[in-house]
Design an enzyme around this catalytic site. Structure first.
Site, mmCIF file in Angstrom:
data_model
loop_
_atom_site.group_PDB
_atom_site.id
_atom_site.type_symbol
_atom_site.label_atom_id
_atom_site.label_comp_id
_atom_site.label_asym_id
_atom_site.label_seq_id
_atom_site.Cartn_x
_atom_site.Cartn_y
_atom_site.Cartn_z
ATOM 1 N N GLU A 55 0.681 -1.259 0.007
ATOM 2 C CA GLU A 55 0.140 -0.009 -0.140
ATOM 3 C C GLU A 55 0.902 1.448 -0.033
ATOM 4 O OE1 GLU A 55 -2.561 -0.339 3.441
ATOM 5 O OE2 GLU A 55 -3.697 -2.022 2.572
ATOM 6 N N GLU B 97 -5.568 -8.505 0.753
ATOM 7 C CA GLU B 97 -6.023 -8.156 2.179
ATOM 8 C C GLU B 97 -7.391 -7.834 2.202
ATOM 9 O OE1 GLU B 97 -4.238 -4.772 4.543
ATOM 10 O OE2 GLU B 97 -2.243 -5.584 3.726
HETATM 11 O O1 IFM Z 1 -3.609 -3.082 9.370
HETATM 12 C C1 IFM Z 1 -3.415 -2.773 7.988
HETATM 13 C C2 IFM Z 1 -2.382 -3.302 7.150
HETATM 14 O O2 IFM Z 1 -1.131 -2.969 7.765
HETATM 15 C C3 IFM Z 1 -2.335 -2.517 5.816
HETATM 16 N N1 IFM Z 1 -3.720 -2.611 5.362
HETATM 17 C C4 IFM Z 1 -5.065 -2.314 6.068
HETATM 18 C C5 IFM Z 1 -4.799 -2.907 7.349
HETATM 19 C C6 IFM Z 1 -6.063 -2.690 8.220
HETATM 20 O O3 IFM Z 1 -5.939 -1.047 8.524
#
Ligand code: IFM
Length: 444
Positions: free
Chosen positions: A168, A356
């Site tokens: 990200e 994710e």
């Molecule tokens: O915890 C984070 C992760 O580190 C990166 N993506 C989003 C998750 C939830 O906020």
């Protein structure tokens, strides 16, 4: 009909995602160098209740029992990140063999459990020594990163073939270098644009190195992305939502695909040009083997005269009378479907993976059990939307839940719990939640 993993085909990749700073702890063990997060959490009032990741889930010491639990839950793929400053305490220069040894043991034990490791090379924990030299704002970071990547491939490439270059980039450049709410806490447009360009370069240059060193590798990178809609169907909000979409969803994928930065829909981005050198445009492009999308919600956007640079604002979910998670993110499973459709519409898009997806809810321990029905429903709803996209022809090849263990949620500390497994941060006791049992059944 009940949701079944068979609907996705036998080659579909199912897993869980984690990140070093959020779970490992052992922040200074065995000559580990400090990262920007080790430093940021020590500044007062940056993090909810001044929580920090010094111990976190103590995964550094408990990885064996945690991976045994992962195996018992039938989870076949584990995405985790390497802490750059654990293996290179100064970011460059001398290797810390204890750090290499930790990841050697972690990888070996993951494989021993029959679980496939997926390594994220950068999940936000830049070595502090490099931040002192300008961090992501200093163009040198591209070389520091390439050096670090080559060390990882050299040391772990005999057992790791699945790599994710960055986690990200929009979040670490936006929250860390524009808003200052994440490490390293820097602010302003110039910092943001420099960090953005250098991260975009690092993503393609890092991937190129992996492929050069390991031709058979499976290399991707990950993006945070949210389905964006105008708050009202009026021209001003529609224009505002296009700008936010350019910023949140298009900023890193388009240069990677050779399309350049989305400056037409977000004019302020033209100022990035002062950081772009000759040949950069070509270097920014790279054919990844897959693209990881990380989606949690949708965002509704309205015009706002008060927002500098962008003249747009996100209307928070609690102002919209919708179901929310503890992060104040709308529960909106269709978002993952729209995001998959949106990314698959680009020409020459490699296979997509959801790297994710998950939710934080108010989990309670009652008589040793955590019945997190809301999370089970959230996951089912989102997985159904992934299937919907797949059945409509989107080339989506995997799905990873964020996350395995409750862990350190950055500026929100330990308050929002996203895990399939509950962690008592006082005793480090683990309790598999109903969602963990549900995923185990689903994967059996
Ligand atoms: O915890 C984070 C992760 O580190 C990166 N993506 C989003 C998750 C939830 O906020």
């Amino acid at each position: 009909m009940a949701l079944s993993k068979d609907d996705f085909g036998k080659d579909f990749t199912w897993g869980v995602s984690t990140a070093a700073y959020q779970v490992e702890g052992a922040y200074d063990a065995h000559s580990k160098g400090k990262s920007i997060w080790d430093d940021f959490v020590k500044q007062r009032n940056k993090i909810f209740k001044n929580h920090h990741g010094d111990i976190a889930c103590d995964f550094y010491n408990r990885y064996k029992s945690d991976l045994c639990m992962m195996k018992r839950l039938n989870i076949p793929n584990h995405r985790f990140s390497i802490a750059w400053s654990r293996i290179l305490p100064g970011g460059t220069g001398v290797l810390n063999m204890d750090g290499i040894d930790f990841y050697d043991r972690l990888i070996d034990f993951t494989l021993e459990m029959g679980i496939t490791p997926w390594v994220t090379l950068y999940h936000w924990d830049l070595p502090l020594e490099l931040e002192k030299r300008g961090g992501w704002v200093n163009r040198e970071v591209i070389h520091w990163f390439q050096n670090y990547v080559s060390i990882c491939v050299k040391n772990f490439g005999d057992r790791i073939s699945n790599w994710m270059v960055l986690n990200e980039p929009m979040v670490f450049s936006g929250a860390g270098y524009f808003l200052g709410v994440h490490a390293p806490g820097r602010k302003g447009l110039n910092n943001f644009l420099a960090a953005t360009h250098h991260a975009a370069m690092a993503q393609s240059c890092g991937a190129r190195i992996i492929k050069l060193m390991q031709t058979e590798s499976n290399v991707g990178t990950t993006f945070s992305c949210s389905y964006i809609e105008p708050f009202r169907a009026v021209a001003k909000d529609i224009r505002a939502s296009l700008k936010v979409d350019a910023l949140l969803n298009r900023l890193f994928i388009e240069p990677l695909l050779g399309l350049g930065y989305p400056t037409e829909d977000l004019k302020i981005l033209k100022r990035i040009e002062k950081f772009v050198k000759q040949n950069d445009e070509a270097d920014l492009a790279f054919n990844m083997d897959f693209i990881g999308l990380q989606n949690y919600t949708r965002e509704m956007v309205s015009y706002s005269a008060f927002m500098p640079f962008i003249r747009a604002k996100i209307i928070k979910a609690d102002k919209r009378n919708v179901a929310t998670t503890l992060m104040n993110w709308e529960v909106y499973p269709e978002s993952v479907y729209h995001i998959l459709k949106k990314f698959s519409a680009y020409k020459n898009m490699p296979p997509l993976m959801i790297t994710e997806n998950g939710a934080a809810f108010n989990d309670e321990v009652n008589e040793g059990k955590v019945v997190d029905t809301k999370r089970v429903n959230f996951l089912k709803g989102n997985i159904e939307q992934v299937l919907r996209a797949k059945q409509e022809g989107v080339n989506v090849t995997g799905y990873f839940i964020w996350t395995f263990l409750d862990n350190f949620e950055w500026a929100e500390g330990y308050y929002p719990r996203f895990g399939l497994v509950h962690v008592d941060f006082e005793t480090q006791e683990r309790i598999v939640k109903s969602s963990g049992c549900w995923y185990a059944d689903f994967l059996s």
